[in-house]
Design an enzyme around this catalytic site. Structure first.
Site, short mmCIF file in Angstrom:
data_model
loop_
_atom_site.label_atom_id
_atom_site.label_comp_id
_atom_site.label_asym_id
_atom_site.label_seq_id
_atom_site.Cartn_x
_atom_site.Cartn_y
_atom_site.Cartn_z
N HIS A 54 -3.23 -5.59 1.52
CA HIS A 54 -2.52 -5.87 2.78
C HIS A 54 -2.52 -7.37 3.11
O HIS A 54 -3.34 -7.80 3.95
CB HIS A 54 -3.20 -5.12 3.93
N GLU A 62 -0.70 -8.90 5.10
CA GLU A 62 -0.39 -9.12 6.52
C GLU A 62 -1.66 -9.12 7.38
O GLU A 62 -1.62 -9.52 8.54
CB GLU A 62 0.61 -8.06 7.02
N CYS A 75 0.82 -1.21 0.00
CA CYS A 75 0.00 0.00 0.00
C CYS A 75 0.86 1.27 0.00
O CYS A 75 1.53 1.54 -0.98
CB CYS A 75 -1.00 -0.07 1.14
N1 GLN Z 1 -3.61 6.23 0.49
C1 GLN Z 1 -2.48 6.09 1.40
C2 GLN Z 1 -1.31 6.94 0.91
O1 GLN Z 1 -1.47 7.74 0.06
C3 GLN Z 1 -2.06 4.62 1.51
C4 GLN Z 1 -3.03 3.82 2.33
C5 GLN Z 1 -2.45 2.60 3.01
O2 GLN Z 1 -1.24 2.41 3.08
N2 GLN Z 1 -3.31 1.76 3.55
O3 GLN Z 1 -0.24 6.83 1.39
#
Ligand code: GLN
Length: 202
Positions: A177, A179, A83
């Site tokens: 994710h 994890e 992410c």
């Molecule tokens: N949208 C977030 C960002 O711009 C990322 C979200 C996440 O890591 N769950 O960093």
């Protein structure tokens, strides 16, 4: 002959965000896990996970020294961004608040799923090497959306025909994710990239 079992020493970047769950999963998988906050913490690690969180905050708290050390580490050892961690390893649209490392030739739109869909779970389509009879459930939390995949990157998973997991060399990127689920396919793939100290030919 005495056989030495060497545990993989895996770091989890602990500047901000979702690092405790990564530490937990890696510990369950038998790794020697270290939290990484400084350039010195990267020394002697076999691999690194860059967790999710908020890429603007990660950019703000990152020192130049740590940034340089991460660039060097990630160009030679396995690294996995989930992410926000994926955003920081890839490329994104110009935004003065986010300075990514641009190590992977993958362009993401940080909030590409739109404000109305901040989080969702969905079954993913996996590439042949990861596919089993058990479906993989992806957990997406304000996930980035992949807009361009460079020639050197290969797609490992899709959601509705859009890439959501990719690999470029030993850089693993997941917009979701793993994890947060108990399906450890991506963890095992990542850990398999660590070179065993005993496998060096001599
Ligand atoms: N949208 C977030 C960002 O711009 C990322 C979200 C996440 O890591 N769950 O960093």
């Amino acid at each position: 002959m005495v056989e030495t079992v060497v545990k993989a020493r895996v770091g989890v970047l602990a500047l901000q965000g979702d690092f405790p769950m990564h530490v937990k999963r890696l510990t369950e998988l038998g790794c020697d896990v270290r939290e990484v906050r400084t350039a010195q913490d990267l020394e002697e690690l076999d691999a690194l996970i860059w967790p999710g969180g908020e890429s603007t905050t990660m950019t703000r708290v990152m020192t130049d020294e740590l940034r340089a050390a991460l660039l060097e580490f990630c160009s030679s050892k396995p690294v996995w961004g989930t992410c926000a961690g994926m955003i920081m390893l890839a490329k994104t649209h110009p935004d003065p608040r986010v300075k990514t490392l641009e190590l992977a030739d993958v362009l993401v739109n940080r909030n590409g799923w739109g404000r109305q869909v901040h989080s969702f779970e969905a079954e993913l389509t996996l590439s042949d090497s990861l596919r089993t009879e058990t479906p993989f459930q992806g957990v997406f939390i304000r996930a980035p959306r992949v807009e361009m995949v460079g020639e050197k990157a290969r797609v490992l998973a899709w959601y509705q025909d859009e890439p959501v997991a990719l690999a470029q060399g030993r850089i693993l990127l997941t917009t979701f994710h793993p994890e947060l689920t108990h399906d450890d396919r991506f963890h095992r793939l990542f850990l398999s990239w660590i070179e065993q100290p005993n496998s060096a030919a001599n």
